[in-house]
Structures are given as structure tokens and as C-alpha cells.
Design a protein around this motif. Structure first.
Motif, PDB file in Angstrom:
ATOM      1  N   ALA A  54      -7.707 105.118  43.819  1.00 33.75           N
ATOM      2  CA  ALA A  54      -8.520 105.215  42.604  1.00 33.75           C
ATOM      3  C   ALA A  54      -9.564 104.102  42.555  1.00 33.75           C
ATOM      4  O   ALA A  54     -10.718 104.327  42.173  1.00 33.75           O
ATOM      5  N   VAL A  55      -9.169 102.885  42.950  1.00 25.89           N
ATOM      6  CA  VAL A  55     -10.108 101.758  42.963  1.00 25.89           C
ATOM      7  C   VAL A  55     -11.223 102.012  43.973  1.00 25.89           C
ATOM      8  O   VAL A  55     -12.408 101.806  43.680  1.00 25.89           O
ATOM      9  N   HIS A  56     -10.846 102.470  45.169  1.00 23.68           N
ATOM     10  CA  HIS A  56     -11.854 102.767  46.195  1.00 23.68           C
ATOM     11  C   HIS A  56     -12.845 103.821  45.705  1.00 23.68           C
ATOM     12  O   HIS A  56     -14.054 103.732  45.969  1.00 23.68           O
ATOM     13  N   LYS A  57     -12.352 104.814  44.997  1.00 22.05           N
ATOM     14  CA  LYS A  57     -13.214 105.879  44.492  1.00 22.05           C
ATOM     15  C   LYS A  57     -14.250 105.330  43.522  1.00 22.05           C
ATOM     16  O   LYS A  57     -15.426 105.713  43.576  1.00 22.05           O
ATOM     17  N   GLU A  58     -13.841 104.427  42.644  1.00 19.94           N
ATOM     18  CA  GLU A  58     -14.776 103.854  41.676  1.00 19.94           C
ATOM     19  C   GLU A  58     -15.745 102.877  42.344  1.00 19.94           C
ATOM     20  O   GLU A  58     -16.913 102.783  41.949  1.00 19.94           O
ATOM     21  N   ILE A  59     -15.265 102.154  43.360  1.00 16.37           N
ATOM     22  CA  ILE A  59     -16.151 101.260  44.109  1.00 16.37           C
ATOM     23  C   ILE A  59     -17.281 102.050  44.753  1.00 16.37           C
ATOM     24  O   ILE A  59     -18.450 101.641  44.724  1.00 16.37           O
ATOM     25  N   GLU A  60     -16.951 103.186  45.329  1.00 11.12           N
ATOM     26  CA  GLU A  60     -17.965 104.026  45.972  1.00 11.12           C
ATOM     27  C   GLU A  60     -19.070 104.404  45.000  1.00 11.12           C
ATOM     28  O   GLU A  60     -20.243 104.504  45.368  1.00 11.12           O
ATOM     29  N   LYS A  61     -18.712 104.603  43.737  1.00  6.73           N
ATOM     30  CA  LYS A  61     -19.689 105.045  42.746  1.00  6.73           C
ATOM     31  C   LYS A  61     -20.713 103.967  42.408  1.00  6.73           C
ATOM     32  O   LYS A  61     -21.864 104.274  42.078  1.00  6.73           O
TER      33      LYS A  61
END
Length: 368
Positions: free
Chosen positions: A342-349
Motif C-alpha cells: 500500500a505504501v509503495h502504491k502511494e509513493i508511485e502516485k
């Protein structure tokens, strides 16, 4: 454009790093171009320069509450903020002509500021000579950084854009914070670990107090040093006292490595599994570009607290409220695959590795 100026202030390290990122990106696109990249504080008396630069460092390291008072009291209409404005304008009246003389001599076609000092004053007195752009280096802006006089402003988040538009400033763009071009072409994790002398299967936790080595680095290091299954790298930045103290304390321990200022932070970001650090705008942007999950600690009241609230609110990082529990928090995140995903997904954004290129590109396209 073939000749530009990029002006910053040596208050901390972020403003200079952003200016140098813009400089390097411009020269990569224009190999025969010219860049005047200067510290505006070099134009004022040395004693005043030292007071400003060292004053910030002392407050950041030892009295963050004092910086918080300055930040918030100057960000809102008040007697104090009016006094700050008058002091700033009085200093500029004496020293802006010196800055302008260098700009004219260099034949600059555009000026970019990464710090507010003298920015609006130079923009106001040079409307017909060259465009002046303002580049924010935090995710939420301060009153000093918002002004209709700029040809354009470059913000680091939708929140900062709204701060501008709420004040009728519509020539603002959400570009992110400019970081060095190397963050758009990072080494692989395996290669970074090979460069730094780590194994592929190491679980690496990076602890950093930013360029000035502030915050609860000692407490976080003490917690992590007890975990033999983790490899901890502590980056002390320019804080020589911290480096000396920790080097002596952990000499001979194989699971913890103490380093000072490092010119290749990209390798440490790329090699690490988790980063524990302060929420400076440039550090956050570099780590996000490196897709590094973060635990954030010890925000300085003001811009760092706002940065932390922003990225943690999005789920792109997690708060570390008690640095002495760093090992527990890092291990919990490492072992929670769903949370890491979930953290990686938000970082990508929100990752913007080529913010510098976007800023310069828009600057060249905006009608002067």
C-alpha cells in the motif's frame, strides 16, 4: 533560453540542492548554456549571512520550537509578520541592486528562485527585463513564497496549488520539488548494494537526520543496533559531533555502519529496505523517487510538520512518533507485505523524479 540564473539561500541544505538540480538539468538540455547559480545571502554582510545560516541550523538542531514560532508567526497576518516584511524589504533595498548587477552582467533570460529572499523584490523591479519564477521546496507553501508578481510559481502538491489559487494566484503549476537528475536513473537495488558492500539478502534500514544531521538519530540507532538480523546505516550528514560520537559508540559492530556526509545518497536510498528520516522536502522527494518506504520522525514545527502531515496523510509514509522504538516499527513494516504494498502504491502516485525538467520546460513555454 541559453542563459538563466538560479538563486537560493543557504538556510539549511534543501534550497541549494533544489537550485543545483535545476542547474544540472538545464545544462543537460543546453550543453552550451550558461547558469548563474548563486546564494543570495552572499550579497549581504558576512555577519548577517552567518546569523541567518547558523541561526537556522541551531534552531533546527537544538530549539525547533523557536523555528516553529518564527514560521507560524510569519505565515499569518499579524504584528510579527508585518515586522518580518519590513525587515526583509529594508535588507533588500540595500542589496538587491548588487544581485541585479550580476544578473544584468550575465545577460540572463530568466531567473528562478528556490528561496523567498529578494525574490518578489527582483520580480517587481524587472517586469520588463526577464521573467522571475518561484520554485517551492516543500509540499505546503508559506506566505512568503506566494506572490502574484512572479511570472509563474511551481508547487509541490495539489494542496500548495490550492493555497495559491485561494489567493487569486493562478499562474501556478504542480510539478513536484526539483531533485538531481540522477534520481530519474537510479541503480538497481542489487547494484547499489554491491557498490556499498552489502549482500543481496541483507535487510537494510537507513537512518538519516538530513543534510544537517538533526533529530533523534541517536535514539533510532540505539534501538536498531540491538537487532542483529538487521543491517543499519546511519547517515550523519554535516553533523561532525554526531558522527564522532556514534562512530566511537558502535566501533566493531558489524550490523551498524556510521557514515558522515555522503555524495551518493541515491545508492543508499536504492539499497535500503526502509528509511527512517526527517521530513525535509528535498529528502522526501529523493526518497520517493527512489521508491523507498519511510518512517518519519522529529519534524521541525512548520514546513517539516506540514510535509509529514501531507505524505503520511496520503499513506506514502508512516510516522515514527517514538524514535527509540525504531527497530520495532521497521520490523513491523518489513513483515507486513500488505502495508508495504500500500505504501509503495502511494509513493508511485507522488514520485516526481524529473520535477526539475518539468519546471524548466514549463518556464520556457510560459508567455513572458
Amino acid at each position: 533560453m541559453k542563459s538563466i540564473a538560479i538563486l537560493y539561500a543557504s538556510e539549511g541544505t534543501g534550497h541549494r540542492s533544489a537550485a543545483e538540480a535545476l542547474r544540472d538539468r538545464f545544462l543537460a538540455e543546453h550543453p552550451n548554456g550558461r547558469v548563474l547559480c548563486r546564494d543570495v545571502l552572499d550579497y549581504i554582510p558576512k555577519i548577517l549571512h552567518k546569523t541567518v545560516s547558523d541561526g537556522y541550523l541551531l534552531m533546527a538542531r537544538y530549539a525547533p520550537w523557536a523555528w516553529g514560532w518564527f514560521y507560524w508567526s510569519s505565515d499569518r497576518p499579524s504584528f510579527q509578520s508585518g515586522c518580518f516584511d519590513k525587515i526583509h524589504d529594508a535588507i533588500c533595498a540595500g542589496y538587491v541592486p548588487k544581485i541585479e548587477a550580476d544578473l544584468y552582467a550575465a545577460g540572463v533570460e530568466a531567473v528562478y528562485f528556490t528561496h523567498y529572499f529578494a525574490a518578489a523584490n527582483i520580480a517587481a523591479s524587472n517586469r520588463d527585463k526577464f521573467p522571475v519564477y518561484y520554485v517551492n521546496t516543500d509540499f505546503v507553501s508559506h506566505r512568503f513564497q506566494r506572490n502574484k508578481i512572479f511570472t509563474a510559481s511551481f508547487a509541490a502538491s495539489p494542496v500548495a496549488v490550492k493555497q495559491h489559487t485561494d489567493e487569486g494566484i493562478n499562474n501556478v503549476f504542480d510539478t513536484g520539488i526539483p531533485i538531481a537528475p540522477k534520481y530519474a536513473n537510479l541503480p538497481s537495488r542489487a547494484h547499489a548494494r554491491q557498490i556499498l558492500g552489502f549482500r543481496d539478502d541483507d535487510r537494510i534500514i537507513m537512518v538519516s537526520g538530513g543534510g544537517i544531521g538533526a533529530g533523534s538519530v541517536t535514539e533510532a540507532a540505539e534501538s536498531l543496533a540491538l537487532r542483529k538480523e538487521l543491517k543499519t546505516v546511519v547517515i550523519c550528514g554535516s553533523n561532525k559531533l554526531l558522527f564522532g560520537r556514534l562512530t566511537k559508540k558502535y566501533r566493531g559492530m558489524e550490523n551498524i555502519r556510521i557514515v558522515g556526509f555522503v555524495p551518493d545518497m541515491e545508492n543508499y536510498y536504492a539499497a535500503s529496505d526502509i528509511g527512517i528520516m526527517k521530513p525535509g522536502g528535498l529528502s522526501l522527494s529523493e526518497a520517493m523517487a527512489s521508491r523507498l518506504p519511510l518512517l518519519l520522525m522529529d519534524p521541525i514545527p512548520g514546513q517539516e510538520q506540514l510535509n509529514m502531515d501531507y505524505v503520511c496523510g496520503l499513506g506514502a509514509a508512516l510516522p515514527l512518533d517514538v524514535p527509540k522504538n525504531a527497530a520495532e516499527a521497521a520490523s513491523a513494516l518489513l513483515n507486513d507485505r500488505a502495508k508495504l504494498s500500500a505504501v509503495h502504491k502511494e509513493i508511485e502516485k507522488i514520485s516526481r523524479p524529473d520535477a526539475a525538467g518539468e519546471i524548466l520546460g514549463k518556464g520556457e513555454c510560459i508567455p513572458k
